[in-house]
Structures are given as C-alpha cells and as structure tokens.
Design a protein around this motif. Structure first.
Motif, PDB file in Angstrom:
ATOM      1  N   ILE A   1      -2.675 -16.586  -8.811  1.00 46.22           N
ATOM      2  CA  ILE A   1      -3.946 -16.317  -9.571  1.00 46.22           C
ATOM      3  C   ILE A   1      -3.876 -15.087 -10.273  1.00 46.22           C
ATOM      4  N   GLU A   2      -3.782 -14.157  -9.723  1.00 43.74           N
ATOM      5  CA  GLU A   2      -3.939 -12.783 -10.445  1.00 43.74           C
ATOM      6  C   GLU A   2      -3.053 -11.589  -9.770  1.00 43.74           C
ATOM      7  N   THR A   3      -2.746 -10.413 -10.483  1.00 41.13           N
ATOM      8  CA  THR A   3      -1.725  -9.699 -10.032  1.00 41.13           C
ATOM      9  C   THR A   3      -2.427  -8.088 -10.350  1.00 41.13           C
ATOM     10  N   GLY A   4      -2.453  -7.255  -9.446  1.00 33.75           N
ATOM     11  CA  GLY A   4      -3.185  -5.868  -9.882  1.00 33.75           C
ATOM     12  C   GLY A   4      -2.441  -4.827  -9.386  1.00 33.75           C
ATOM     13  N   HIS A   5      -2.864  -3.558  -9.892  1.00 31.23           N
ATOM     14  CA  HIS A   5      -2.355  -2.307  -9.292  1.00 31.23           C
ATOM     15  C   HIS A   5      -3.672  -1.464  -9.258  1.00 31.23           C
ATOM     16  N   HIS A   6      -3.936  -0.860  -8.331  1.00 26.69           N
ATOM     17  CA  HIS A   6      -5.172  -0.294  -8.070  1.00 26.69           C
ATOM     18  C   HIS A   6      -4.876   1.264  -7.348  1.00 26.69           C
ATOM     19  N   VAL A   7      -5.705   2.084  -7.970  1.00 29.47           N
ATOM     20  CA  VAL A   7      -5.468   3.392  -7.097  1.00 29.47           C
ATOM     21  C   VAL A   7      -6.990   3.899  -6.775  1.00 29.47           C
ATOM     22  N   ILE A  45       0.783  -1.028   0.197  1.00 24.78           N
ATOM     23  CA  ILE A  45      -0.098   0.123  -0.041  1.00 24.78           C
ATOM     24  C   ILE A  45       0.860   1.324   0.134  1.00 24.78           C
ATOM     25  N   GLY A  46       0.550   2.224  -0.834  1.00 26.16           N
ATOM     26  CA  GLY A  46       1.160   3.383  -0.875  1.00 26.16           C
ATOM     27  C   GLY A  46       0.454   4.547  -1.243  1.00 26.16           C
ATOM     28  N   ALA A  47       1.004   5.484  -1.938  1.00 24.94           N
ATOM     29  CA  ALA A  47       0.537   6.675  -2.014  1.00 24.94           C
ATOM     30  C   ALA A  47       1.141   7.619  -3.354  1.00 24.94           C
ATOM     31  N   GLU A  70      -1.049  -2.719  -4.784  1.00 23.80           N
ATOM     32  CA  GLU A  70      -0.433  -3.706  -5.494  1.00 23.80           C
ATOM     33  C   GLU A  70      -0.623  -5.053  -4.872  1.00 23.80           C
ATOM     34  N   ARG A  71      -1.185  -5.956  -5.408  1.00 16.82           N
ATOM     35  CA  ARG A  71      -1.430  -7.180  -4.934  1.00 16.82           C
ATOM     36  C   ARG A  71      -1.313  -8.329  -5.790  1.00 16.82           C
ATOM     37  N   THR A  72      -0.835  -9.552  -5.403  1.00 20.51           N
ATOM     38  CA  THR A  72      -0.754 -10.780  -5.903  1.00 20.51           C
ATOM     39  C   THR A  72      -1.354 -11.787  -5.025  1.00 20.51           C
ATOM     40  N   ALA A  73      -2.460 -12.337  -5.644  1.00 17.07           N
ATOM     41  CA  ALA A  73      -3.000 -13.419  -4.856  1.00 17.07           C
ATOM     42  C   ALA A  73      -2.844 -14.904  -5.217  1.00 17.07           C
ATOM     43  N   VAL A  74      -2.661 -15.480  -4.011  1.00 20.26           N
ATOM     44  CA  VAL A  74      -2.377 -17.026  -4.365  1.00 20.26           C
ATOM     45  C   VAL A  74      -3.410 -17.902  -3.714  1.00 20.26           C
ATOM     46  N   ASP A  75      -3.509 -19.102  -4.224  1.00 22.87           N
ATOM     47  CA  ASP A  75      -4.837 -20.015  -3.749  1.00 22.87           C
ATOM     48  C   ASP A  75      -4.107 -21.189  -3.137  1.00 22.87           C
ATOM     49  N   ASP A  76      -5.072 -21.977  -2.575  1.00 21.74           N
ATOM     50  CA  ASP A  76      -4.580 -22.860  -1.427  1.00 21.74           C
ATOM     51  C   ASP A  76      -3.772 -24.105  -2.077  1.00 21.74           C
TER      52      ASP A  76
END
Length: 246
Positions: free
Chosen positions: A225-231, A189-191, A214-220
């Motif tokens: 699974i996915e990576t993203g950049h949100h503002v 998390i940033g600005a 910015e996040r990268t999600a992992v399953d069990d």
C-alpha cells in the motif's frame, strides 16, 4: 522530592535498586507529575530521602541522562528534558498512536505531488511501469514542538488524497476509509545524525541524534500500500518492544 513523586524502594525485589529509581522517575515524567524543565533535588539529597548510597543514585541519574529524559546543567542542576513519545512496535500509524495516548498532534504538509513512480518505488510497491503514486513530506508536531519528519509514497488506486486531508488526519485513517485492511509491514529502525535540513525542520542541533524508520505496509489482499522513510527527534521519541524466546 522522593515523597512528592511517590518513589519507593522495595529491597526484597529482584529489580536492582538503581533501576527502581529509574522506573519511578520515568513514570513521574511520563505521567506529567514531573513536567519538562522541572528541577530535581541533588543526588546526595535524593539518596538520603530514599536511604540509598550516592553511587546507586548516581547510576540511576546517569541512565536517565543517557536516555534523554534528564539533563545536567552547570549552575542549575538536573532538569527534566521532555516526556518521550514511546511507540509500541505494532502495525499502527504515528498519528493513531499519539491520539490514542491523549496527545493532539498537528501536521504540516511540506510537499505534495501526484507523480509517475520511479523504478525503486515501482519495485517496492510492486506496481506496473507507468503507475502513479502520491508523494508527500510532512512535519508532525506534538504540543507545538516538532517530533517527526515523514516522507511517504502511496499507490493512487485505492483512495484519493490531498494536502488538506493529510493536514487534518493520519495517513492510515485515510487509507482505511478507502477500504484498506492493513495486515503486515516490513520495518527497519536505525539512527542518523541530523543534517542541516533535518535539524532546521525538527528544531534540533545539526549533528544531533535522530531515530529513523523505513516501512512498507501490506494489506490483507497482499497489496503493497505505502512505503515511507521517517526521522524522529531521539530526545523525544523511542520504540518499545517485547522480546519472546522461541
């Protein structure tokens, strides 16, 4: 105003008096008792109603202004800006968080493609060379007001998706239907200050503050699974966390 909002001060509490005022006004804003645009009494009147000193009341109001919940306008007074979306730091989607809190988000898909992943995306999602991903950008709104500009890359070997699906529901619900059981994520998390494009999309002033994630999600099973950049608009959005001493 104080009686209308149900503000009360507990002088025996260890919580500082000014912070009790902050908490009370925040609660009134988040519950909808104080709607965006509502005007508050001046600091002298509020201090008298609560039997507080003017410096204590000013400190409370200053904190609410800094947090983006109130704004001072010359000739108008102090007004409520907006009720911020507060998101807990856990592995959930923005769409789910909003709907679980009684809000009705809408999504506009700004771009959508099914492309061969570049080297950076292959590395992040741990995919072999030549793999394809879904790449899309969405604008998320709440109450018709822009809240988030989201860019994501999703591996394509789990669930099929298209623009219509992404407009109608959240990304994580689509992936869960495909059998994904999210386990963990790395998140930063940033600005930043809004550039011309971000400002135009989020209906914000160029150079205004934005929250980034910015996040990268992992399953069990260990799949990335996915990576993203949100503002996100900083005046309408914040993260909440609980810190534990180890």
């Amino acid at each position: 105003m104080a009686n209308t909002l149900g503000l009360s001060i507990d002088r025996s509490s260890p919580v500082p008096l000014y912070h009790q005022v902050v908490q009370g006004i925040e609660a009134a804003i988040h519950s909808g008792v104080l709607e965006p645009g509502s005007r508050l009494d001046n600091e002298i009147d509020l201090a008298a109603q609560l039997n507080l000193s003017r410096p204590t009341m000013r400190k409370a109001m200053d904190e609410l202004v800094r947090s983006g919940l109130l704004v001072r306008k010359r000739g108008v007074g102090t007004q409520v800006v907006s009720s911020q979306v507060r998101r807990p730091l856990e592995l959930s989607s923005l769409y789910d968080d909003l709907t679980n809190n009684g809000k009705k988000p809408t999504t506009e898909v700004l771009s959508f493609s099914h492309i061969e992943a570049d080297d950076a995306t292959l590395a992040i999602l741990q995919l072999p060379a030549g793999s394809k991903v879904y790449h899309f950008t969405r604008l998320r709104k709440v109450g018709g007001k822009p809240l988030a500009l989201m860019e994501n890359w999703v591996r394509d070997d789990i669930a099929s998706m298209d623009e219509a699906m992404l407009s109608a529901e959240g990304l994580y619900s689509i992936l869960r239907r495909g059998g994904v059981n999210f386990r963990l994520a790395t998140q930063r998390i940033g600005a930043v200050t809004a550039n011309e494009y971000q400002a135009s999309m989020l209906d914000a002033a160029e150079g205004s503050a934005l929250v980034t994630m910015e996040r990268t999600a992992v399953d069990d099973t260990g799949r990335h699974i996915e990576t993203g950049h949100h503002v996100y608009r900083a005046d309408s959005y914040s993260f909440e966390m609980t810190l534990v001493q180890r």
